[in-house]
Write a protein that holds these residues in place. Sequence first.
Motif, PDB file in Angstrom:
ATOM      1  N   UNK A 144       0.845   4.419  -2.566  1.00 16.91           N
ATOM      2  CA  UNK A 144       0.743   5.813  -2.107  1.00 16.91           C
ATOM      3  C   UNK A 144       1.886   6.633  -2.707  1.00 16.91           C
ATOM      4  N   UNK A 145       3.079   6.066  -2.624  1.00 15.43           N
ATOM      5  CA  UNK A 145       4.263   6.748  -3.126  1.00 15.43           C
ATOM      6  C   UNK A 145       4.133   7.044  -4.617  1.00 15.43           C
ATOM      7  N   UNK A 146       3.590   6.087  -5.350  1.00 16.10           N
ATOM      8  CA  UNK A 146       3.471   6.288  -6.792  1.00 16.10           C
ATOM      9  C   UNK A 146       2.513   7.438  -7.107  1.00 16.10           C
ATOM     10  N   UNK A 147       1.353   7.460  -6.421  1.00 15.68           N
ATOM     11  CA  UNK A 147       0.392   8.561  -6.639  1.00 15.68           C
ATOM     12  C   UNK A 147       1.002   9.897  -6.228  1.00 15.68           C
ATOM     13  N   UNK A 148       1.618   9.874  -5.058  1.00 16.81           N
ATOM     14  CA  UNK A 148       2.188  11.089  -4.477  1.00 16.81           C
ATOM     15  C   UNK A 148       3.268  11.690  -5.384  1.00 16.81           C
ATOM     16  N   UNK A 149       4.127  10.842  -5.937  1.00 19.64           N
ATOM     17  CA  UNK A 149       5.270  11.331  -6.709  1.00 19.64           C
ATOM     18  C   UNK A 149       4.831  12.050  -7.987  1.00 19.64           C
ATOM     19  N   UNK A 168      13.728   5.596  -7.568  1.00 23.51           N
ATOM     20  CA  UNK A 168      14.069   4.176  -7.598  1.00 23.51           C
ATOM     21  C   UNK A 168      13.746   3.577  -6.243  1.00 23.51           C
ATOM     22  N   UNK A 169      13.303   2.327  -6.243  1.00 23.68           N
ATOM     23  CA  UNK A 169      13.035   1.614  -4.992  1.00 23.68           C
ATOM     24  C   UNK A 169      14.099   0.548  -4.839  1.00 23.68           C
ATOM     25  N   UNK A 170      15.001   0.757  -3.916  1.00 13.29           N
ATOM     26  CA  UNK A 170      16.150  -0.138  -3.801  1.00 13.29           C
ATOM     27  C   UNK A 170      16.249  -0.717  -2.401  1.00 13.29           C
ATOM     28  N   UNK A 171      16.252  -2.038  -2.366  1.00 10.23           N
ATOM     29  CA  UNK A 171      16.332  -2.730  -1.083  1.00 10.23           C
ATOM     30  C   UNK A 171      17.772  -2.692  -0.605  1.00 10.23           C
ATOM     31  N   UNK A 172      17.999  -2.034   0.537  1.00 13.60           N
ATOM     32  CA  UNK A 172      19.343  -1.840   1.043  1.00 13.60           C
ATOM     33  C   UNK A 172      19.989  -3.166   1.469  1.00 13.60           C
ATOM     34  N   UNK A 173      21.306  -3.156   1.487  1.00 14.96           N
ATOM     35  CA  UNK A 173      22.026  -4.332   1.989  1.00 14.96           C
ATOM     36  C   UNK A 173      21.824  -4.439   3.500  1.00 14.96           C
ATOM     37  N   UNK A 204       0.842  -1.208   0.000  1.00 15.38           N
ATOM     38  CA  UNK A 204       0.000   0.000   0.000  1.00 15.38           C
ATOM     39  C   UNK A 204       0.879   1.261   0.000  1.00 15.38           C
ATOM     40  N   UNK A 205       1.957   1.224   0.796  1.00 15.34           N
ATOM     41  CA  UNK A 205       2.869   2.380   0.825  1.00 15.34           C
ATOM     42  C   UNK A 205       3.447   2.669  -0.559  1.00 15.34           C
ATOM     43  N   UNK A 206       3.769   1.600  -1.280  1.00 13.81           N
ATOM     44  CA  UNK A 206       4.350   1.791  -2.613  1.00 13.81           C
ATOM     45  C   UNK A 206       3.331   2.423  -3.556  1.00 13.81           C
TER      46      UNK A 206
END
Lengths: 477, 477
Positions: B186-191, B199-204, B182-184
């Motif tokens: 929201x982020x897409x609409x918001x941006x 970019x959505x990057x999963x940190x190490x 859901x957050x993703x």
Amino acid sequence: MVAVICDVTSMKKGEDFSEWYNEIVELAGLTDKRYPVKGMNVWTPYGWRIMRLIDGYIRENLDSTGHQEVCFPLLIPESEFSKEKDHIKGFDSEVFWVTHAGLNPLDVRLLLRPTSETAMYPMFSVWVRSHADLPLKLYQIVNVFRYETKMTRAFIRVREIHFFESHTCHADEAGAEEQIRENLEILERFSRHLCLPYLLLKRTDWDKFPGAHYTIGIDILLPSGRSLQIGSIHQYLENFSRPYDIRYEDEKGDHKYVHQTTFGMSERLVGSIIAVHGDDKGIILPPDIAPYQAVIVPIPAKGSLEVVNRESEALMEELTRAGIRAHIDSSDLRPGNKFYYWELRGVPLRLELGPRDIEKGVVTAARRDTSERVQIPRDKVAEEIPSILDKISEQMFQRAEQELGKNIVEVGSLNDLPDKMVRLGWCGSEECGREIETATDRNILGTSIEEKDTIHGKKCVVCGKEPASMIYIAKQL
Amino acid sequence: MVAVICDVTSMKKGEDFSEWYNEIVELAGLTDKRYPVKGMNVWTPYGWRIMRLIDGYIRENLDSTGHQEVCFPLLIPESEFSKEKDHIKGFDSEVFWVTHAGLNPLDVRLLLRPTSETAMYPMFSVWVRSHADLPLKLYQIVNVFRYETKMTRAFIRVREIHFFESHTCHADEAGAEEQIRENLEILERFSRHLCLPYLLLKRTDWDKFPGAHYTIGIDILLPSGRSLQIGSIHQYLENFSRPYDIRYEDEKGDHKYVHQTTFGMSERLVGSIIAVHGDDKGIILPPDIAPYQAVIVPIPAKGSLEVVNRESEALMEELTRAGIRAHIDSSDLRPGNKFYYWELRGVPLRLELGPRDIEKGVVTAARRDTSERVQIPRDKVAEEIPSILDKISEQMFQRAEQELGKNIVEVGSLNDLPDKMVRLGWCGSEECGREIETATDRNILGTSIEEKDTIHGKKCVVCGKEPASMIYIAKQL
């Protein structure tokens, strides 16, 4: 978060106001005092929504009078804070100090703003250059921090305080006085939304804001007979512009210090609304600041569940379209419990919708403030509900105003004072003033700014000199 | 405050991005860095208005997805802060400590929130009782404090940071994962409102948030080729609910720990918009967050002053009625200087109105983003301007997206890396990861969360093992 259904009548407002208040703010879900720092409470969703609606009216009124919103840093260097001598003296026993960052001590200690004069004015000194920059009218809505040593109380005496503060700079005293008049007009409009009548009392010299030339306290009267200051307006003249060097070049090329004013009110507004309007059933919210202005309670009978729910949804939609903040309570509680729940939380209007209402083409509306119940034709809902809400708002203000009037009495001596706010004659000397405060164990709140012409012919209750000013005294909360 | 008319072309964005950025944020009147505490800047009216419009979209998106706004205290007792071991370790070199109140030392030191997990979770422990209380979805919009030791930079690296943080509790991991999806969204609409691709990057594991099970960084790419993290989404699992004892009773009567997530973005959003969209003439604001979406510049010729002013006022009124945030520049400046002034400040659309426009029944509109000029029939203004603003918004997003795409390149070895963001294969071992970071003097930002299915067939650039994940590396600002 969790629905609280309990006996809300355990405390009576009329018997022990203070206990009633403490209990009701938590039962109504406005705040949570269990946060592990004393005097710093959590704004729960319901309480915060009320505060944000109040902030909205502040913004509306300040924006429409040419103020601009800014946001200044929280932390103030000790060196800037101490520039105005009275100001630092007034606050130094009640500020929080940041002394370390990370693992190291800071070179210059920083304090959490108790108010923002000393954060803003170094910048005003840079921003104001010429008469064309004046008036400068800025405000911010932030939290401030004061280390209260008295007993804390939700919204009324806390250590992190939500508030607004407007700060203005003017070419001369006349400009600053004009601003103060504008602030009084803003306050009058604003107070209608909150259904909150108030007194404007010019504080004595020994009670004015640290650094101010004069201070107008904005006071309300609590059911306990105590007064509560909900805000203030200050005339600074050049008291801050000199130490902070805020100067402008006038049309002739001369450099002059600006004259400054401030105006502020805090979350005590929320506390005041609870205190003034609440009853033994809970809080009563003025419609303009109620998160929900109307709550729909479906009352299904056997076999009518579906139609009642469908009609409730349709009603909800229509109210929302009409600009009313409405909510359907579709929880599992029984209707009676829903009534208690929303009365506790102060929703101005309850709309009941059962099969008989639907058959008759009506909605049954119950007012929180008067308990009055009326039937509204279903097809007139979008017109009638806004006008009922307006009427509630008007009548809540009027009732509070009458109550305030009834609880202020004029006396001619210091003997046998009633348990109310009292007006009496005072010659204006600090000596007699201190004597009045000591003898009555009450505070002088000041002279009414609206009564300047009616003070003649009174005698000072201490020395007997006349003419005397009419002052207001009360125990301050 | 003071109109800044100056040569804004002294710095070229393409030549020295960093200098250009520092200069433009102040020239455009977004912030004032002269406040006497390093890294704590003043939000001026124009900058704060942009931030508040951004906050508005955050509220809209979070409210409509069932989040509730709260406000927690700023100060956190050291004892609560240290309950989650990784969390305190991650932050203890960068928090501000309140050690004194008034004239006395405090018994328990208090810190200024660097983020609010440790302020909120002791309360969540009290609030969450049963599965019926879940999901709990709360957020707040506040300022946080971090003692940055690197060089500060307006909006991008400051010590008082304006941000939002949402905190959620769920019955299980699946519920928490659903929240992250859901957050993703929201982020897409918001941006889109901000015209800001990311970019959505999963940190190490060695770069995730202190206490998190995993962290998704939300990154943008700056014109300098460096990446900037503008926010993050964290999956905590039970990492905080265990030390803070946040448990619920499920349907069977068993007591279980909740699963938690957080989502937050900061004022770096403002910095990113400036960096991504600005040019040598100034900033360029996306229409949805521009304090003024259109500025009317009256262009009077001899004898036409009155008619031009009257027509400008009429145009202003019509735009306002159409829901457009418009402004007339009726200052004494010459039209050309007004053009520069509003270009610097990034107003999306300039509307010129002179006697010839009035005669022809048109308004001349100039787009800030493309410099394109078009004539709009005067009687179509209320329809056409909203659609031009929409088009500007769409095209600004598209251009930024293309630019982002062009500046990410895939490489097969660590030799001769271009000055861009780079994707390359990595086996997943910390050893090879550290080697990549050392050899390239860049940071691993992580694996794209959208590319899970396309990573096969790549080799680790260090050890040659396959299949490898595709990771993104860049110098981080």
